[in-house]
Design an enzyme around this catalytic site. Structure first.
Site, PDB file in Angstrom:
ATOM      1  N   ASP A  97      43.082  39.392  37.803  1.00 47.70           N
ATOM      2  CA  ASP A  97      43.483  40.740  37.408  1.00 47.70           C
ATOM      3  C   ASP A  97      43.967  41.462  38.665  1.00 47.70           C
ATOM      4  OD1 ASP A  97      43.803  43.224  36.284  1.00 47.70           O
ATOM      5  OD2 ASP A  97      41.737  43.456  35.630  1.00 47.70           O
ATOM      6  N   GLU A 140      48.655  42.946  33.548  1.00 46.75           N
ATOM      7  CA  GLU A 140      48.555  42.403  34.903  1.00 46.75           C
ATOM      8  C   GLU A 140      47.473  41.337  35.013  1.00 46.75           C
ATOM      9  OE1 GLU A 140      45.479  45.658  34.849  1.00 46.75           O
ATOM     10  OE2 GLU A 140      47.391  45.285  33.894  1.00 46.75           O
TER      11      GLU A 140
END
Length: 179
Positions: A97, A140
């Site tokens: 992440d 993301e």
């Protein structure tokens, strides 16, 4: 008259054979085109268009086979085939992440965010093996599935990706650089 009828018949049969041959070739050509288009569609169906990585659909398609392979390996070990213990049989999942990504999109725009995502995907590709699968999980987030890796090696794999991200200089179109 009979010879003329026979000649016309033979000419007509020959013309029909030629036409059938041409139609067979056309069917073969179009079938081949259709197969190629289906292959492209299948690839698009399991690929994230922004990063070129696999997507969640690919994971759901490949996961049952991977799980079955790991289960077979463990059954072999339980059956007394201890030499299998030395093999890397585990199936791992590492979630990557990107920190502060929302800030990049908010301050610099989505085009800059897209550049960061493409570069992050490349860093992960560079830091993993060809046998591993990297999936764009969403936003993301990326999911890395290392295959044939012992579970005690998971921290090493994760650190290799983390340190690669830390060392990478993300370059934007306007010349700015981010870490």
């Amino acid at each position: 008259l009979a010879a003329l009828v026979a000649l016309l018949y033979r000419l007509r049969v020959a013309a029909l054979h030629r036409r059938n041959h041409l139609l067979d070739e056309e069917v073969h050509r179009r079938t081949q085109q259709l197969e190629e288009l289906n292959a492209v569609l299948e690839q698009q169906n399991v690929t994230d268009p922004l990063t070129g990585l696999k997507n969640r659909r690919y994971l759901s398609d490949m996961l049952p086979n991977d799980v079955a392979q790991v289960q077979r390996s463990y059954r072999s070990m339980e059956a007394g085939l201890r030499d299998r213990l030395s093999l890397n049989v585990d199936l791992m999942f590492l979630m990557v992440d990107l920190d502060h990504f929302k800030d990049v999109n908010d301050r610099l725009g989505h085009a800059a965010g897209d550049l960061v995502l493409r570069q992050a995907a490349q860093v992960i590709r560079d830091k993993t093996r060809d046998s591993d699968t990297t999936i764009r999980w969403g936003g993301e987030e990326f999911l890395v599935v290392p295959r044939r890796t012992a579970r005690q090696d998971a921290p090493m794999v994760a650190e290799r990706i983390r340190s690669g991200m830390e060392a990478h200089e993300f370059r934007l179109d306007d010349g700015r650089r981010l870490h």
